[in-house]
Design a protein around this motif. Structure first.
Motif, short mmCIF file in Angstrom:
data_model
loop_
_atom_site.label_atom_id
_atom_site.label_comp_id
_atom_site.label_asym_id
_atom_site.label_seq_id
_atom_site.Cartn_x
_atom_site.Cartn_y
_atom_site.Cartn_z
N LEU A 176 0.82 -1.21 0.00
CA LEU A 176 0.00 0.00 0.00
C LEU A 176 0.85 1.26 0.00
N LEU A 177 2.04 1.18 0.57
CA LEU A 177 2.91 2.34 0.66
C LEU A 177 3.65 2.63 -0.64
N HIS A 178 3.51 1.74 -1.61
CA HIS A 178 4.22 1.92 -2.88
C HIS A 178 3.25 2.15 -4.05
N LEU A 179 2.00 2.40 -3.72
CA LEU A 179 0.99 2.65 -4.75
C LEU A 179 0.63 4.13 -4.74
N ASN A 180 0.79 4.79 -5.89
CA ASN A 180 0.48 6.21 -5.97
C ASN A 180 -1.00 6.52 -5.81
N ASN A 181 -1.84 5.51 -6.00
CA ASN A 181 -3.28 5.74 -5.90
C ASN A 181 -3.82 5.42 -4.50
N VAL A 182 -2.94 5.46 -3.51
CA VAL A 182 -3.33 5.24 -2.12
C VAL A 182 -2.94 6.44 -1.28
N VAL A 183 -3.90 6.96 -0.50
CA VAL A 183 -3.61 7.94 0.54
C VAL A 183 -3.75 7.20 1.86
N ALA A 184 -2.65 7.07 2.59
CA ALA A 184 -2.64 6.33 3.84
C ALA A 184 -2.30 7.26 5.00
N THR A 185 -3.14 7.27 6.02
CA THR A 185 -2.90 8.09 7.21
C THR A 185 -2.87 7.18 8.45
N PRO A 186 -2.17 7.61 9.51
CA PRO A 186 -1.93 6.73 10.67
C PRO A 186 -3.06 6.74 11.70
N HIS A 187 -4.25 6.32 11.29
CA HIS A 187 -5.41 6.22 12.18
C HIS A 187 -5.64 7.54 12.92
N ILE A 188 -5.87 8.59 12.14
CA ILE A 188 -6.00 9.94 12.70
C ILE A 188 -7.47 10.37 12.81
N GLY A 189 -8.40 9.45 12.66
CA GLY A 189 -9.81 9.81 12.61
C GLY A 189 -10.25 10.84 13.62
N SER A 190 -9.90 10.63 14.89
CA SER A 190 -10.32 11.55 15.95
C SER A 190 -9.15 12.37 16.49
N ALA A 191 -8.04 12.37 15.77
CA ALA A 191 -6.79 12.92 16.32
C ALA A 191 -6.67 14.43 16.14
N THR A 192 -7.47 15.15 16.92
CA THR A 192 -7.26 16.59 17.07
C THR A 192 -7.16 16.86 18.57
N HIS A 193 -6.51 17.95 18.92
CA HIS A 193 -6.37 18.29 20.34
C HIS A 193 -7.73 18.39 21.01
N GLU A 194 -8.66 19.07 20.33
CA GLU A 194 -9.95 19.31 20.94
C GLU A 194 -10.73 18.02 21.16
N THR A 195 -10.74 17.17 20.14
CA THR A 195 -11.54 15.96 20.23
C THR A 195 -10.95 14.95 21.19
N ARG A 196 -9.64 14.77 21.18
CA ARG A 196 -9.05 13.81 22.10
C ARG A 196 -9.24 14.24 23.56
N GLU A 197 -9.20 15.54 23.82
CA GLU A 197 -9.47 16.01 25.18
C GLU A 197 -10.93 15.77 25.55
N ALA A 198 -11.84 16.01 24.59
CA ALA A 198 -13.26 15.75 24.85
C ALA A 198 -13.52 14.27 25.10
N MET A 199 -12.84 13.39 24.37
CA MET A 199 -12.99 11.96 24.57
C MET A 199 -12.49 11.56 25.96
N ALA A 200 -11.33 12.07 26.35
CA ALA A 200 -10.78 11.75 27.66
C ALA A 200 -11.69 12.26 28.77
N ARG A 201 -12.25 13.46 28.59
CA ARG A 201 -13.16 14.02 29.60
C ARG A 201 -14.40 13.14 29.74
N CYS A 202 -14.92 12.69 28.62
CA CYS A 202 -16.08 11.80 28.63
C CYS A 202 -15.75 10.50 29.35
N ALA A 203 -14.57 9.95 29.08
CA ALA A 203 -14.16 8.69 29.71
C ALA A 203 -13.99 8.85 31.22
N VAL A 204 -13.42 9.96 31.65
CA VAL A 204 -13.26 10.22 33.08
C VAL A 204 -14.63 10.32 33.74
#
Length: 326
Positions: free
Chosen positions: A274-302
């Motif tokens: 997958l890393l050698h195909l030009n027709n693939v955009v691969a990201t490292p599981h960043i779906g919820s990876a923003t400062h705001e959202t990860r803090e909101a998720m942690a707050r919810c979990a607490v």
């Protein structure tokens, strides 16, 4: 007396202080490496667990005879054996809602990046290979007006449909375990069988959870149903897709491109095709990876864990059977 909590995910100072006001907290850093041994050592006294990204199976939780509640900083629950938790009366909570919009943003970013070949062409510029105006060899495809097919019409699927319908005038079709009239009315969406969606959609987006029923849902047969112009997007779970079949479909131009935020094994192996195909955009599981959202998720979990350890039903309880046997 305060309850004993084992924390295997770092919290912000504010959230750590909030948790410590209600519990005695043991923090385990890097539980996937040497910290796993320290996690095991801490489990016998644990009454609450809070963290993410570790498979808490029966063999591990048998070490925690006092455990009352697990608070997961995630929406997905595929790391947990619900039958085991139910039998022991251990409450499991998760963090839905707070990551919906951010994850849908990620999905649409992958749609745009894959259609317009953003990563491939940005790398061309970075490599100093932009010598003249680009021609048809490097053209992408439009997003506006194309058919958006969503497999799994939950919260994230609806948020993705909203972006496509209202922002890009995309006809929306979807497949889920049952039709959803409210979704159809709001987005003028059409329910399709899985096979019909695969044949009709220009963008095929997975937003469904990993379960016994969805594991391996998209394989060689399903890719063969897609059109050569189709673009495949996965922001759900890697194991919903047969990755070898996906690679073959991309290599043989059965589909145009793929935007992938999740993979069968994570992190993705450095030698993956997958890393050698030009027709693939691969990201490292960043779906919820923003400062705001990860803090909101942690707050919810607490908040979930504090409620559970206080004998209250958590707002985001996953397994009500466990609550019934307490």
């Amino acid at each position: 007396m305060k309850k004993q909590v084992v924390l295997y995910k770092k919290l912000s100072p504010m959230l750590m202080s909030r948790l410590q006001a209600h519990a005695d907290v043991t923090l385990i850093d890097e539980p996937k490496s040497d910290g796993l041994a320290r996690l095991r050592a801490a489990l016998p006294e644990a009454q609450g667990l809070l963290g993410a990204s570790i498979k808490l199976d029966a063999a591990l939780l048998d070490l925690a005879p006092k455990l009352e509640a697990v608070s997961s900083v995630s929406v997905g629950i595929d790391n947990y054996d619900l039958d085991y938790l139910d039998q022991r009366g251990i409450l499991l909570s998760n963090t839905p809602d707070v990551l919906t919009e951010t994850t849908a943003d990620t999905g649409f970013a992958l749609i745009l990046a894959s259609a317009r070949r953003v990563v491939e062409l940005a790398n061309l510029v970075r490599a100093g290979q932009w010598k003249r105006n680009i021609g048809p060899l490097h053209f992408g495809s439009d997003v506006h007006g194309k058919t958006l097919g969503i497999i799994g019409m939950g919260r994230i699927g609806e948020a993705l449909a909203q972006r496509g319908h209202f922002g890009f005038s995309m006809p929306v079709i979807y497949h889920s375990h049952s039709p959803k009239p409210a979704v159809e009315a709001r987005f003028n969406a059409g329910y399709r069988s899985l096979d019909a969606l695969l044949q009709e959609a220009d963008f095929i987006c997975l937003t469904l959870p990993l379960t016994a029923e969805t594991e391996g849902l998209i394989g060689a047969r399903e890719f063969a149903l897609m059109r050569p112009e189709s673009i495949f997007i996965n922001i759900s779970r890697g194991k919903v897709v047969d990755e070898a079949a996906l690679i073959t479909a991309l290599q043989q131009a059965q589909i145009r491109a793929a935007g992938l935020d999740v993979f069968e094994r994570e992190p993705l192996n450095h030698d993956s095709p997958l890393l050698h195909l030009n027709n693939v955009v691969a990201t490292p599981h960043i779906g919820s990876a923003t400062h705001e959202t990860r803090e909101a998720m942690a707050r919810c979990a607490v908040d979930n864990l504090i409620s559970a350890l206080a004998g209250e039903r958590p707002a985001n309880l996953v397994n009500p059977k466990a609550w019934a046997v307490r």
